[in-house]
Scaffold this active site. Sequence first.
Site, PDB file in Angstrom:
ATOM      1  N   LYS A  85      14.694   0.154   4.963  1.00 38.36           N
ATOM      2  CA  LYS A  85      14.003   0.109   3.332  1.00 38.36           C
ATOM      3  C   LYS A  85      14.547   1.875   3.142  1.00 38.36           C
ATOM      4  O   LYS A  85      14.785   2.616   2.103  1.00 38.36           O
ATOM      5  CB  LYS A  85      12.506  -0.120   3.338  1.00 38.36           C
ATOM      6  N   LEU A 124       1.046  -1.001  -0.030  1.00 42.22           N
ATOM      7  CA  LEU A 124       0.169  -0.094   0.387  1.00 42.22           C
ATOM      8  C   LEU A 124       1.211   1.378  -0.280  1.00 42.22           C
ATOM      9  O   LEU A 124       2.168   1.105   0.418  1.00 42.22           O
ATOM     10  CB  LEU A 124      -1.217   0.100   1.448  1.00 42.22           C
ATOM     11  N   PRO A 125       0.250   1.761  -0.128  1.00 45.88           N
ATOM     12  CA  PRO A 125       1.159   3.485  -0.724  1.00 45.88           C
ATOM     13  C   PRO A 125       1.634   4.225   1.049  1.00 45.88           C
ATOM     14  O   PRO A 125       2.441   5.140   1.005  1.00 45.88           O
ATOM     15  CB  PRO A 125      -0.099   4.461  -1.433  1.00 45.88           C
ATOM     16  N   LYS A 127       7.410  11.047  -0.199  1.00 43.32           N
ATOM     17  CA  LYS A 127       7.183  10.545   1.309  1.00 43.32           C
ATOM     18  C   LYS A 127       8.041  10.053   1.629  1.00 43.32           C
ATOM     19  O   LYS A 127       8.103   9.683   3.321  1.00 43.32           O
ATOM     20  CB  LYS A 127       5.648   9.604   0.455  1.00 43.32           C
ATOM     21  N   THR A 168       6.125   0.644   1.953  1.00 44.84           N
ATOM     22  CA  THR A 168       7.505   1.657   3.132  1.00 44.84           C
ATOM     23  C   THR A 168       6.499   1.979   4.008  1.00 44.84           C
ATOM     24  O   THR A 168       5.780   3.432   3.717  1.00 44.84           O
ATOM     25  CB  THR A 168       7.507   2.107   1.773  1.00 44.84           C
TER      26      THR A 168
END
Length: 351
Positions: A223, A105-106, A298, A138
């Site tokens: 990450k 998911l975003p 982001k 992430t």
Amino acid sequence: MMINRLRSLLLLSKNKSKFIISPSHPSSICRFSSSTILPQLQRVGFIGLGNMGARMANNLIKAGYDVAVHDVNQNAMKLFSDRGVIVKESPLEIAETSDVIITMLPSSSHVLDVFTGPKGLLQTGHVLRPWLFIDSSTIDPQTSRKLSAAVSNCMLKEKKGYSETPVMLDAPVSGGVVAAEAGTLTFMVGGLEEAYRASKSLFLSMGKNIIYCGGAGNGSAAKICNNLAMAVSMLGVSEALALGQSLGISASTLTKIFNSSSARCWSSDTYNPVAGVMDGVPSSRNYDGGFASKLMAKDLNLATASAKEVGNKCPLTSQAEQIYMKICNEGHEVKDFSCVFRHYYFGKDEL
């Protein structure tokens, strides 16, 4: 007790898992035969069918897993339902039929909504059917750790011989759309090590490098650190190439120098930001495709917030975040993050 059960599962996995290599492509990525997929990994629910998730789910289907999918985008689900893949209308419906759940998911808010929102994965109370939750989004390490604790506090609907309580792994990926398509992603996995080992065959159906990073949240931490370094590297290479052009050195000449000296890095030899220097990278197609600048912004925001939380000084991270926010605000948010060469440093294409 749970650790002992998972160790038993790991032993079973080692005994049963066999690789099959395509005879027509002897160097291709190994795939698992559906006849050797462990029953506790067979039924997979996949949530998030964007550019990455759709390709990861496809590779699981190709590998022989029984996959059910969900996405808020009905068109994304239709691409799967048209091929006979089971689609579900909510995360809760996915949880009711799956042994393993994978989310891609975003952002942190999307992950929290899928887990804890209305009709979310955890809305059955403290009793769950899936024994394993894998989040490949992430997100910030703190959210990963909170969700891991919430999952581990639940009970399983049916006691299984390999686990007595559900487990969560945070397993974000690196490699982008190309690696997702080819099944060559790198997974950075945080959580209970026995669960990581027991589910490694599942990861190998989607990737080739599966790296255990430690406890819950450490995969997410790895990450954002990886993407921090990637952003700073791209900015450094772009800045140097743009300066070189202004001083009269072509980008292709300077790239040859970088790649045969101490400045060599992924941003120069594999993902060069100058149009005309390298084929098959976003800079060669007007910075379309690849890793969007808004996603880099982001991820840098996640890194900045995490650094503040633990009291670390990260001036390069803060500067990089400001640069990527600027090019996003100027309308380049969907362009690959290497477009910083053109839209921030005003570098020139190599004709």
